[in-house]
Design a protein around this motif. Structure first.
Motif, short mmCIF file in Angstrom:
data_model
loop_
_atom_site.label_atom_id
_atom_site.label_comp_id
_atom_site.label_asym_id
_atom_site.label_seq_id
_atom_site.Cartn_x
_atom_site.Cartn_y
_atom_site.Cartn_z
N GLY A 442 -4.23 6.47 -4.81
CA GLY A 442 -4.88 5.68 -4.02
C GLY A 442 -5.31 6.18 -2.61
N MET A 443 -4.36 6.85 -2.00
CA MET A 443 -4.76 7.56 -0.70
C MET A 443 -6.00 8.64 -0.92
SD MET A 443 -3.38 6.81 2.10
CE MET A 443 -2.15 5.34 2.02
N ARG A 445 -8.21 8.46 -3.20
CA ARG A 445 -9.52 7.52 -3.38
C ARG A 445 -10.12 6.84 -1.86
NH1 ARG A 445 -6.75 5.67 -7.87
NH2 ARG A 445 -6.05 3.42 -6.76
N ASP A 446 -9.14 6.69 -1.26
CA ASP A 446 -9.38 6.15 0.29
C ASP A 446 -10.27 7.24 0.97
OD1 ASP A 446 -9.17 3.74 1.95
OD2 ASP A 446 -8.30 5.35 3.27
N ASN A 449 -13.48 8.71 -1.81
CA ASN A 449 -14.58 7.75 -2.26
C ASN A 449 -15.13 6.69 -1.52
OD1 ASN A 449 -13.47 9.17 -4.68
ND2 ASN A 449 -12.96 7.42 -5.88
N ALA A 450 -16.17 6.22 -1.91
CA ALA A 450 -16.76 5.44 -0.87
C ALA A 450 -15.84 4.13 -0.88
CB ALA A 450 -18.11 4.83 -1.35
#
Ligand code: FAD
Ligand code: FES
Lengths: 450, 241
Positions: A442-443, A445-446, A449-450
Motif C-alpha cells: 500500500g505504501m 502504491r502511495d 502510483n497516481a
C-alpha cells in the motif's frame, strides 16, 4: 498495551517533552547573504517553470509523499524532485530481504514511474547548497530556481559518541555498515549472512531518536531465524545503548525467549565504549564488558542529513545533532519563509519511520498547496505511526504498533492513541505478518502510483 | 416478458450520470453530486434465489461484486438504524449527501471494499478490510462497530456513509446505492461518493488476471444479478486488528 510499554513510551515522550522544539540550542543565524556560487554555476537542464516551483530535495518516503501531494492539491505547481539515487530502495522490508524472504525487486521502485504518474519532474542530482536570497538550489547538475523548497534528506550517521578516529569510522562504514541508509549497506549485510559460518554476529542499537526504533530488534529476530533454519552455529548479540527494548518490548522479548533462546543474546544498557576491529572486540556498558564478534553491523547514533547543515537550516536538539530548525506545525525553517524540512531529518521526537514520514508528507503537501492557492496554512494534523515488525520469516509472523502525537503548546507531549499488537504466535502473528506485506504494498502504491 | 429479460433491458442503459431530478429518495443518493448509476442488479444467493433483507444476519460481513465483476463491495445489516442525510466530503473537496441505510429498519448499508487510502480491498486470498462487530475491539480507533482497513489502520463510520473516523484514509469509501423493494428483495443501482475504480484497475492488473482472468473481464459491468456471500466464505483469511 501493557504497563511496561506505556512506561517505555513514557520515557521517550518525557525526553521529547524536555525538548522545546523552537527555541534552544545552537540554531545558526539565518544567512541570507549571497554565497559565492557553488555547484555548476549554470542552470539545470529543466524547462521554465509553468507555475510556482516547488523543489523537493530527497526522494525518500518523505520527499516522494510531499511531491505527490503538493502536485495533487495544487495542479498548477511545477514540482521538481531532486534525488541523488537512480532507483528507490525501501528500508522497510529490507530486513526480510536480508534473509531472503523477499527479493530485491519487491523493495526496489522506479522514480520515473512516480514522476510520470503524479505529473512532477524527477531530477537526478545531488543538492549541494542553497542560495536563499536568490532562491536557488545548487545541484551537481545545475542550479534550480524555487518558490518553495522542501529538504527531506533523511539521516546521516553520527559516529562521534563512539570516539572512534576517522580511519576506524571509515572501516566501520565499509566493513561493518549499519544497514539503515543505503541499499549498498543492505547488500553487504545480506552477503555477510550468506557467508556466515558461526560465532557472534553483533548488532548495536544506538541511543537518541534513531531511525526506526523496532528495526534493530526485528533484524535480530530475522537473523536468528535464518541461523536456526540454516543450522548455523551463530548467535546474534544485541548491544543496546538503551535500558530496554525501546518499542514493542514484550513482543520482541518473548520472541527472543521462546523462539531464539540459543540464537539471540540481548544486552541492555550496553552503550559502545570502544571498538577494536583488529581483534574483533567491543567494549560496551558502564562496566566495560568485552564482547567478541565474528561479524557485525554497527548502527551508530543518527543525525540530520548533512545537507541541512550545509544549507544553514539545522540545529542540535535533545536527541540528535543537526536536524531541521523548524516550526513543528508547519515544518517551515525558523526565519525562512517557504523553506521546509520533513521526514527523518525533522527534530520532533516522532518515530523516525516511513509511515510517519509518509503521513506527514500528505499533510505538508496539502499545506504547501494551500499556500500556493490561498496563501493560507491548514490545521495541524498529527503524523501517524503504523509499524509492523517481523519476528520470523517464511512464514512471516509480526507484531505492530499504531500511534499519533500530541503537543502542549509547541512542546511535544508525546504519543497518543497508542495501540500495540504484540502477539506473534499462531494465527494472530501470522495475520500480522500478512498485514506487514500489505502495509508495504500500500505504501509503495502511495508513493509510486497516481 | 420474463422477469430476467425485463431487468436486462433496464440494465442495458449502462452507466449514466443521473441528473438530480431523476434520483428518488429510494436511491439513497441526494442530488446527483458524485452519484453514478450502474446496472440495476438484484442480490441473490448461490442458487440464484433472491436475498431477502429480513433474512440477513446482523453484523455479518457480506460480499458481492458490484458495479464491476472485479470489484467487491461489502454489505452489512447493522444492529440499528443508521444516521440519515449525512453530509460527506471527497478528498478533492466535493460535498455529497448520503441518505442512510435501507430496509425496514434503515440499517442495511453497502460500500465498495476498496480502501480510499491505498486500495487495500477484499480479495479471495486474504481480506484486510471489513466491518468489525461491536464486540470486537480494534487497534484503529477506540470505537467498535466500525469498518477497519488493517493495512494502515483507517476506520470508517458505517452509520454515517463511511465517514473517516481515524487513520490515513482521505475520504469515505464509495457507497453502493441500494434499493429495498416491497417484496423484501435487495438491489444495487449505483455508486455514491468518490470511487477508486480507475486507479484500482490500473494498480492491480496482475492480481485481476489471477482472480478474474484479466483486467478486461474484471472491468465488465455486473448485470442482472450479483451473488451475495458471507465474507468468511469468500476469502481465505479475514485479517483484522
Ligand atoms: C532496516 C530498516 C527497516 C525499517 N523498517 C520500517 C518499517 O517497517 N516501517 C516504517 O514505517 N519505517 C521503517 N524504517 C524507517 C524508514 O525507512 C525511514 O523512516 C524513512 O526512510 C524516512 O524517510 P525520509 O524520506 O526522511 O528519508 P529517506 O527515505 O532516507 O530518504 C532520503 C532521500 O534523500 C536523498 N538525499 C539525501 N541527501 C541528498 C542530497 N543532498 N541531494 C539529493 N538527494 C539527497 C537520499 O538519497 C534518499 O533517497 C526502516 C528503516 C530501516 C533502515
Ligand atoms: S489501504 Fe486502507 S488504510 Fe491504507
Amino acid at each position: 498495551m501493557n504497563r511496561r510499554d506505556i512506561l517505555k513510551f513514557g520515557a521517550i515522550s518525557a525526553a521529547a517533552a524536555t525538548a522545546t522544539l523552537t527555541g534552544c540550542t545552537t540554531a545558526p543565524k539565518p544567512d541570507n547573504s549571497v554565497k559565492p556560487a557553488v555547484g555548476m554555476g549554470s542552470k539545470a537542464p529543466l524547462p521554465a517553470a509553468k507555475g510556482p516551483r516547488v523543489v523537493i530535495v530527497g526522494g525518500g518516503w518523505s520527499g516522494l509523499s510531499v511531491a505527490k501531494y503538493t502536485k495533487k492539491f495544487a495542479p498548477n505547481a511545477d514540482v521538481v524532485l531532486v534525488e541523488q539515487r537512480t532507483q528507490f530502495h525501501s528500508c522497510p522490508i529490507s530486513n526480510l530481504y536480508l534473509v531472503g524472504a523477499v527479493d530485491l525487486e519487491f523493495i526496489t521502485h522506479d522514480y520515473l514511474q512516480a514522476a510520470r504518474e503524479n505529473k512532477y519532474t524527477y531530477f537526478n542530482a545531488s543538492a549541494i547548497g542553497i542560495d536563499k536570497a536568490q532562491k536557488i538550489v545548487k545541484t551537481t547538475n545545475g542550479d534550480i530556481d524555487y518558490d518553495y523548497l522542501v529538504l527531506s534528506p533523511g539521516i546521516d550517521y553520527d559516529y562521534s559518541p563512539w570516539n572512534v578516529d576517522l580511519a576506524t569510522e571509515q572501516r566501520l562504514r565499509t566493513e561493518y555498515p549499519a544497514g539503515f541508509m543505503s541499499p549498498s549497506e543492505h547488500m553487504t549485510i545480506k552477503s555477510k549472512l550468506e557467508d556466515f559460518e558461526g560465532g557472534n554476529f553483533i548488532i548495536t542499537v544506538p541511543g537518541g531518536n534513531y531511525r526506526c526504533l523496532p528495526a534493530p530488534y526485528e533484524r535480530a529476530c530475522l537473523i536468528a531465524d535464518y541461523f536456526k533454519k540454516n543450522e548455523i552455529d551463530g548467535k546474534v548479540l544485541i548491544l543496546d545503548a538503551n535500558h530496554d527494548i525501546t518499542i514493542k518490548s514484550e513482543g520482541f522479548h518473548s520472541a527472543y525467549d521462546e523462539m531464539y533462546k540459543d540464537y539471540v543474546e540481548y544486552v541492555p544498557s550496553a552503550a559502545i565504549m570502544s571498538i577494536d576491529l583488529e581483534n574483533k572486540k567491543v567494549i560496551a556498558g558502564e562496566l566495560e564488558d568485552e564482547y567478541e564478534f565474528t561479524d557485525a553491523a554497527f548502527y551508530p547514533h543518527v543525525r540530520g542529513g548533512k545537507l541541512l547543515e550545509v544549507c544553514g537550516v539545522a540545529k542540535d536538539n535533545a536527541f540528535n545533532k543537526m536536524e531541521g530548525n523548524i516550526d513543528p506545525f508547519t515544518y517551515e525553517v525558523i526565519g525562512e519563509k517557504n523553506i521546509f524540512v520533513a521526514g527523518d531529518a525533522r527534530p520532533m521526537g516522532y518515530s523516525k519511520s516511513g509511515n510517519t514520514s509518509n503521513s506527514e508528507g500528505h499533510y505538508l503537501g496539502k499545506l504547501i498547496a494551500e499556500r500556493i492557492l490561498n496563501n493560507k496554512d491548514i490545521k495541524w494534523k498529527s503524523p501517524l505511526t503504523v509499524c509492523y515488525s517481523a519476528v520470523s520469516a517464511m512464514p512471516n509472523h509480526a507484531i505492530s504498533v499504531r500511534a499519533e502525537y500530541e503537543f502542549k503548546g509547541k512542546t511535544l507531549a508525546g504519543f497518543t492513541n497508542v495501540e500495540l499488537s504484540q502477539e506473534w504466535r499462531g494465527k494472530t502473528g501470522e495475520n500480522n505478518g500478512k498485514a506487514l506485506m500489505e502495509w508495504a504494498k500500500g505504501m509503495y502504491r502511495d508513493m509510486f502510483n497516481a | 416478458m420474463q422477469r430476467r429479460e425485463f431487468f436486462k433491458v433496464v440494465a442495458g442503459v449502462g452507466a449514466v450520470i443521473v441528473a438530480p431530478s431523476l434520483i428518488t429518495t429510494d436511491l439513497r443518493a441526494d442530488d446527483g453530486r458524485l452519484y453514478k448509476a450502474y446496472n440495476k442488479v438484484q442480490l441473490v444467493d448461490g442458487d440464484g434465489n433472491p436475498i431477502l433483507a429480513s433474512k440477513l444476519v446482523e453484523e455479518e460481513n457480506y460480499i458481492f461484486n458490484y458495479p464491476f465483476v472485479g470489484v467487491s463491495s461489502i454489505l452489512i445489516a447493522l444492529p440499528e438504524k443508521t444516521e440519515t442525510n449525512v453530509k460527506l466530503k471527497s478528498e478533492s473537496g466535493e460535498e455529497y449527501i448520503w441518505k442512510g441505510g435501507i430496509g425496514k429498519k434503515g440499517n442495511i448499508v453497502a460500500y465498495s471494499s476498496i480502501c480510499s487510502h491505498q486500495m487495500t480491498h477484499v480479495n479471495k486470498a486474504e481480506s484486510f478490510i471489513s466491518y468489525q462487530k461491536r464486540c470486537q475491539k480494534t487497534m484503529a480507533c477506540p470505537r467498535t462497530g466500525v469498518m477497519v482497513c488493517a493495512s494502515h489502520l483507517s476506520a470508517y463510520d458505517v452509520h454515517k456513509g463511511s465517514e473517516v473516523i481515524s487513520g490515513p484514509a482521505p475520504q469515505p469509501l464509495a457507497s453502493i446505492v441500494l434499493e429495498h423493494h416491497d417484496d423484501d428483495t435487495l438491489w444495487a443501482v449505483g455508486v455514491l461518493g468518490a470511487d477508486k475504480f480507475h486507479e484500482f484497475f490500473k494498480a492491480f492488473k496482475s492480481e485481476l488476471k489471477e482472480q478474474y482472468g484479466g483486467a478486461r473481464k474484471a472491468k465488465k459491468k455486473v448485470k442482472d444479478t450479483a451473488q451475495l456471500v458471507a465474507l468468511a466464505d469468500f476469502t481465505k483469511d479475514i485479517i483484522q486488528y
